[in-house]
Enzyme design. Sequence first.
Site, PDB file in Angstrom:
ATOM      1  N   GLU A 220     -48.277  17.506 -30.560  1.00  0.00           N
ATOM      2  CA  GLU A 220     -49.241  16.567 -29.956  1.00  0.00           C
ATOM      3  C   GLU A 220     -48.925  16.547 -28.469  1.00  0.00           C
ATOM      4  O   GLU A 220     -47.957  15.909 -28.042  1.00  0.00           O
ATOM      5  CB  GLU A 220     -49.069  15.173 -30.571  1.00  0.00           C
ATOM      6  CG  GLU A 220     -49.408  15.091 -32.053  1.00  0.00           C
ATOM      7  CD  GLU A 220     -50.922  15.029 -32.300  1.00  0.00           C
ATOM      8  OE1 GLU A 220     -51.675  14.734 -31.358  1.00  0.00           O
ATOM      9  OE2 GLU A 220     -51.348  15.294 -33.436  1.00  0.00           O
ATOM     10  N   CYS A 254     -51.876   9.603 -22.843  1.00  0.00           N
ATOM     11  CA  CYS A 254     -52.256  11.020 -22.964  1.00  0.00           C
ATOM     12  C   CYS A 254     -53.763  11.215 -23.008  1.00  0.00           C
ATOM     13  O   CYS A 254     -54.256  12.258 -22.603  1.00  0.00           O
ATOM     14  CB  CYS A 254     -51.611  11.619 -24.208  1.00  0.00           C
ATOM     15  SG  CYS A 254     -52.051  10.749 -25.716  1.00  0.00           S
TER      16      CYS A 254
HETATM   17  P1  NAD Z   1     -41.579  15.127 -22.667  1.00  0.00           P
HETATM   18  O1  NAD Z   1     -42.163  16.396 -23.187  1.00  0.00           O
HETATM   19  O2  NAD Z   1     -40.829  15.176 -21.381  1.00  0.00           O
HETATM   20  O3  NAD Z   1     -40.552  14.497 -23.729  1.00  0.00           O
HETATM   21  C1  NAD Z   1     -40.903  14.267 -25.074  1.00  0.00           C
HETATM   22  C2  NAD Z   1     -39.661  14.297 -25.936  1.00  0.00           C
HETATM   23  O4  NAD Z   1     -39.069  15.590 -25.827  1.00  0.00           O
HETATM   24  C3  NAD Z   1     -38.576  13.292 -25.558  1.00  0.00           C
HETATM   25  O5  NAD Z   1     -38.039  12.724 -26.736  1.00  0.00           O
HETATM   26  C4  NAD Z   1     -37.537  14.120 -24.834  1.00  0.00           C
HETATM   27  O6  NAD Z   1     -36.218  13.650 -24.983  1.00  0.00           O
HETATM   28  C5  NAD Z   1     -37.686  15.466 -25.533  1.00  0.00           C
HETATM   29  N1  NAD Z   1     -37.262  16.579 -24.666  1.00  0.00           N
HETATM   30  C6  NAD Z   1     -37.284  16.619 -23.317  1.00  0.00           C
HETATM   31  N2  NAD Z   1     -36.824  17.808 -22.884  1.00  0.00           N
HETATM   32  C7  NAD Z   1     -36.505  18.524 -23.983  1.00  0.00           C
HETATM   33  C8  NAD Z   1     -35.966  19.827 -24.188  1.00  0.00           C
HETATM   34  N3  NAD Z   1     -35.671  20.626 -23.156  1.00  0.00           N
HETATM   35  N4  NAD Z   1     -35.765  20.243 -25.454  1.00  0.00           N
HETATM   36  C9  NAD Z   1     -36.084  19.446 -26.493  1.00  0.00           C
HETATM   37  N5  NAD Z   1     -36.591  18.188 -26.364  1.00  0.00           N
HETATM   38  C10 NAD Z   1     -36.790  17.733 -25.118  1.00  0.00           C
HETATM   39  O7  NAD Z   1     -42.794  14.093 -22.599  1.00  0.00           O
HETATM   40  P2  NAD Z   1     -42.798  12.610 -22.073  1.00  0.00           P
HETATM   41  O8  NAD Z   1     -42.620  12.600 -20.598  1.00  0.00           O
HETATM   42  O9  NAD Z   1     -41.884  11.778 -22.910  1.00  0.00           O
HETATM   43  O10 NAD Z   1     -44.314  12.178 -22.436  1.00  0.00           O
HETATM   44  C11 NAD Z   1     -45.386  12.487 -21.612  1.00  0.00           C
HETATM   45  C12 NAD Z   1     -46.171  13.687 -22.151  1.00  0.00           C
HETATM   46  O11 NAD Z   1     -46.484  13.498 -23.513  1.00  0.00           O
HETATM   47  C13 NAD Z   1     -47.516  13.840 -21.449  1.00  0.00           C
HETATM   48  O12 NAD Z   1     -47.787  15.210 -21.253  1.00  0.00           O
HETATM   49  C14 NAD Z   1     -48.499  13.243 -22.436  1.00  0.00           C
HETATM   50  O13 NAD Z   1     -49.818  13.695 -22.302  1.00  0.00           O
HETATM   51  C15 NAD Z   1     -47.893  13.666 -23.733  1.00  0.00           C
HETATM   52  N6  NAD Z   1     -48.322  12.793 -24.818  1.00  0.00           N
HETATM   53  C16 NAD Z   1     -49.113  13.304 -25.793  1.00  0.00           C
HETATM   54  C17 NAD Z   1     -49.581  12.478 -26.808  1.00  0.00           C
HETATM   55  C18 NAD Z   1     -50.457  12.985 -27.912  1.00  0.00           C
HETATM   56  O14 NAD Z   1     -50.641  12.259 -28.884  1.00  0.00           O
HETATM   57  N7  NAD Z   1     -51.018  14.178 -27.832  1.00  0.00           N
HETATM   58  C19 NAD Z   1     -49.217  11.132 -26.815  1.00  0.00           C
HETATM   59  C20 NAD Z   1     -48.395  10.659 -25.804  1.00  0.00           C
HETATM   60  C21 NAD Z   1     -47.942  11.492 -24.814  1.00  0.00           C
END
Ligand code: NAD
Length: 467
Positions: A220, A254
């Site tokens: 997602e 998002c």
């Molecule tokens: P992110 O991708 O930075 O982090 C998400 C998760 O991934 C966190 O738990 C983080 O600890 C983990 N993570 C970070 N780096 C990692 C790595 N190198 N390896 C493995 N895991 C890792 O996203 P964010 O900043 O928490 O959220 C914002 C993003 O999420 C935006 O792009 C937004 O559009 C998207 N989002 C999508 C939805 C949806 O339903 N499609 C909903 C909410 C947010």
Amino acid sequence: MNEVITPVLNNIFTDIQRIFDEQRANQFIISTAKERKAKIKKLHNAIIKYREAFHEAMYADFKKPAIETDLFDLFPVTSEAKHTGNHVEQWMRPKKVKTPTALLGTNSQVKYEPKGVVLIISPWNVPINLTFGPLVSALAAGNRVMIKPSEMTPNTSRLMSQVIKEIFEEEEVAIFEGGIDVATALLKLPFNHIFFTGSPNIGKIVMRAAAENLASVTLELGGKCPTIIDETANLNEAASRVVWAKYSNSGQTCIAPDYLLVHEKQKNRLLNLLELKIKELYGSTENDRQTGDSLGRIVNHKHFLRIKYLFDDAISKGAKIVCGGHFDEADNYIEPTVLTNITDEMELMHEEIFGPLLPVCTYSKTERAIQVINSKPEPLALYIFSKQSKNTTLIVENTRAGGTCINDCTIHYSNPNLPFGGTNNSGIGKAHGIYGFEAFSNQRALLKQNSPYGTSQLLAPPYNDRI
Ligand code: NAD
């Protein structure tokens, strides 16, 4: 790394492996619909019980208004839990399918079984919703679950961890707080399914890790959600709905409209109305807006600087401020801002904004608006404000998006009968309701031969007699 942190992390890593092994050892203890409903109900009740504590945790993390925590975090989970609780028995039932003539004498069905041990990794922006929402679907499908919430909202993650530990045995559901190191350790394990919500870049890392174990994934993700406002749109409605969808959670949603494509004839009136609605919703002066209780903060300084950079870059390349534009670094506060005079050279037309900046672009022919949308990766959501069904059909048929609302924004998320998710860069797979249940289920094809003269025997060698 100092001596205090090292043993704590070592403990987490040994716990991760131990609990994964325990969950895997128990994965074939299949639960009944009643047991699954009871687990979902426990989660539902815990959310009600800890409602105020969640309000406090979210406020401590980024001053999220309590009503936004209710609306965008707690209520979506309780309604997902109710909908799933009401339907899970029916979804679990094996589905009989038709038999083709060549297989006469057999009968077939699709059996929904748990995938096994699954991993949920969640982001910070609506952290309770995006951790516990997928958990409802995973439990409905009968899985054992391991969770890694975001490190960016530590108070909320700690409370979610406390709730999970209070209501579940770790061999059913376990949660591990932490950052990239914890996520990386989890991603090395051979999960049966990984449900990740976050940015497209990290989604690629997750998918690469999943490939090592051929785990299935639901991703997602995010991206830039366009909103078209055509020459026939009701501007008053469009402005009210866009302002609410864009600036709630301070734009950190998002499916918030990322940028507007407005017909040039409507531009001036729309800009006036956007400013008016911002004042109506958030306060009539800059000070009222910042000191009022309807706007949360940017989650941290890093994200504050990221959004500030997008703003500065746009201004340096000729963008004009219609309203807003006040940044308070000490408070991680960014005022709801509308920008015009936008060009494609500006970074904010390429990167997901994920903050309270709204670029307004114009077009004169619908085909041009479609071209702009299709020049960017497929969005998670696309919104159209129009009174002309010919126009909405043209736009829908010539674009691709995870979801679309016509004459509204974001509310498709709340219909549990619709699949929620993106397409390609904005995601793979769907969540919510039956779609979430299916994502976490293995659909086993089950065929029973009832005839002593099965087709396979009729087709067996020697072949020469039949030619
Ligand atoms: P992110 O991708 O930075 O982090 C998400 C998760 O991934 C966190 O738990 C983080 O600890 C983990 N993570 C970070 N780096 C990692 C790595 N190198 N390896 C493995 N895991 C890792 O996203 P964010 O900043 O928490 O959220 C914002 C993003 O999420 C935006 O792009 C937004 O559009 C998207 N989002 C999508 C939805 C949806 O339903 N499609 C909903 C909410 C947010």
